[in-house]
Each structure stands twice: as C-alpha cells, then as structure tokens.
Design a protein around this motif. Sequence first.
Motif: not given
Ligand code: DOR
Length: 382
Positions: A15, A17, A47, A104-105, A149, A218-219, A248, A269-270
């Motif tokens: 990511h 960002r 995302n 998720t995020f 996902h 995280m996810r 993050h 999460p992440g």
């Molecule tokens: O923990 C996660 N963060 N899992 C994800 O699938 C997306 C990610 C995020 O973009 O922050």
Amino acid sequence: MATIRLPGLIDAHVHLREPGYTHKEDIHSGTCAALAGGVTTVLDMPNTEPPTSTPRRLREKVDLARAKSVCDVGLFVGATVADLDAYLPAATRACGLKIYVNETFGSLRIEELGLLHRLFRTWAARAMELDGWRPAASPATSLGPIAVHAEDLMVPVCLSLSQLYNVPLHIVHVSRRSEIELIRAAKGRGLAVTCEATPHHLFLSEEAYKGGGNRFDMRPKLAAPDDVAALWENLDVIDIFATDHAPHTLSEKGMAEEPAASSEQATMPGVPGVETMLPLLLTAVDAGRLELDDLLLRCVENPRRIYALPKQPQTWIEVDVDAVHTLSDEMTRARCGWTPFAGAQVKGRLEKVVLRGETVFDGEQVLAAPGSGRVLFQDGVQ
Ligand code: DOR
Ligand code: ZN
C-alpha cells in the motif's frame, strides 16, 4: 562474509498510500523502502483516497508513479459499490482486480453476493473477449487474477465464484489453518486458485498482539500459534510471500509516546513490511525452515507468473548472508518510521541493488532518481 547474488524481489502486495494518505507513505518513500528491502517490483493496492476504481483514477496514479517511483510498480484496480463496473475499461492496464470482501482499512468493500457475482461475471466476459475460450483452471489471462481479501467463510464463497465463472483467483494474506487447508483441497480439485502469506502471519502470532497491542493489529488479525504452524506445514500450497506493507503512523495506531487517542478508540489496522521481508526470510533459510529456492519461487518466479510481470534485465541484489543485525524502528525508510519486527535479530544484510544495470541502493542509501521506476502494463499509453 559470504555475499550472494539474487534476483530483485517482487512484493505483490503493498500500500503506497498515494493519493490521500501521504502522511503515512507516498510512492517515492514506499518505493525507496522497497529498494532498501531488495524489492525491485511492487504491486500497489487500490484502497487509496480516492480509491483506484475508475480509468481516470488509475491514470492519475500512473502519472504519480511515473514521476515518483524508484522501483517498478504495477497497480491494482479496486471494486467499489458505487463504481461497480467502472474498473472494466482500465482492467488491462492494471495487474489485477482487488476485491475487499472483509472489513479492513479504507472505503472499499463488497459484501453482497449479488455484487460479487457481477464482478466475477464481468471480469470473465472481458477476459473471454481478450483471450477467447480458455480451458477451466488455466491460470493466466490478459487481465491478471481477481485478488481477494477474503477471510474465513468468505474463502469458500470466492472459491466457488471463481470456479463457476472460470476466473483465476488469488487469495491474499491467508492466515488460518481452516483457510489454507481449504485452498489445498481446492488446488487438489484443479481449481485455478493461488494464495499468498505475509511475513507477519508466518513469524508472529496473536501472542504478539496480547503483549504489544496495536503495533501488532492488522487484518487478518494475527492468528493462533496452531494457525501459524499450519502455514508452515502447508508451505507447498503458498504460492507467494508478500508483505501487505500497510503503513500507518504510530499515533494513528494509538501507540505514539503521547497518545492522541484514548485506548478505547478504534485504531488503524496494518503494519509496514516491505523492508523487512528479505532478512526475515533469509533468517528462516539459515534456521533450516526454508530453502533459498522456496524463497525465490515465492518472491520472484510465482508472482511474475501469476501477474504476468515482465522480466527485469540486468537486475539483481547482493546480500551478505552471514551479517547478523537487529531490526529497529530507526532503520526503516518507510515514512511511518516503525516496524512490528523491532528487536528481532536477523541474518542477512542487503548490500546492493542493481536495477537495469544501475546501482539504485548501495547498502546505505537509495541512489535512484524519482521517476526511474517503470509503471507496468501501460504499453502504448502515453
Ligand atoms: O491490516 C491491513 N491493513 N489489512 C488490509 O487488508 C489493508 C491494510 C491497510 O490498507 O491498511
Ligand atoms: Zn493489503
């Protein structure tokens, strides 16, 4: 000291960002972190804000990446409820379609079976237009796979849609025994499914979260030790190691020295990871848990095949496999400035990265100019 030469790694799940969250990372900082991790190609997730869900948004991201990246970048398009079919005209310029089926995020989420049907059906129809008829379970298409996902019960839902519509499916960051065993069974039946696992799900369990809090959130969440064991037992089912580099800031995670949020507040999460995958995996090789060939298969050959990525000529990395060092927040180049692996002792230090004949990382510094990375799948697009 033993220095070995390996191909540049591919991280098929990062990511970067940008746009929208450049205080966490941007295309330049994220691709610098990639080079410092021995990664010369990244696949970037959609995302962002706004999400990469229409041809115009993809085009804007291509322009940003052309100006700022220092390694090669492929871009996913993402499915949104609002722009459901809008990804289609951009599909050939993306490395694949990403569907977030679980929480998720970010704002991307497709949770209704009817919408999932539509996405798999439109993808299959477009692939048929481009490639003609393909035998069931043939993996490659001109569009790349649908990457999902999908956790827990959503795994069988996506497997069955992929089979019904004859669409190659890639399941990102598998974390549980029930999931990896199901994917093994699906592969055994000849389904066109591939999957990936992250270093954090391979090397950390929920015990880390219990001890360390949101730095380890995280996810999918970190799983039970038995789930971690299942990933290692089923290594032959895991096609790709990819990091889900998801930066993050520590304050967004409620973990800054001066906490911004109350501990009650939901945090993001992440975890970052693109810089730490190589030393963690080399340490597993040193410990006899993996062969070097297992690493190269999952960090180079399989992601290249699954996403139809071009070869990078005159590209390699040099690693001192005997150098022992300790990972720390201070060493990270990712803008968020921390790693969930701080304190881990690893074996294997990256000394050099050469991309298309140019030294782009010398073990200390990134030497590549912004914009020297290539954006993949843009042939003929100015
Ligand atoms: O923990 C996660 N963060 N899992 C994800 O699938 C997306 C990610 C995020 O973009 O922050
Ligand atoms: Zn992700």
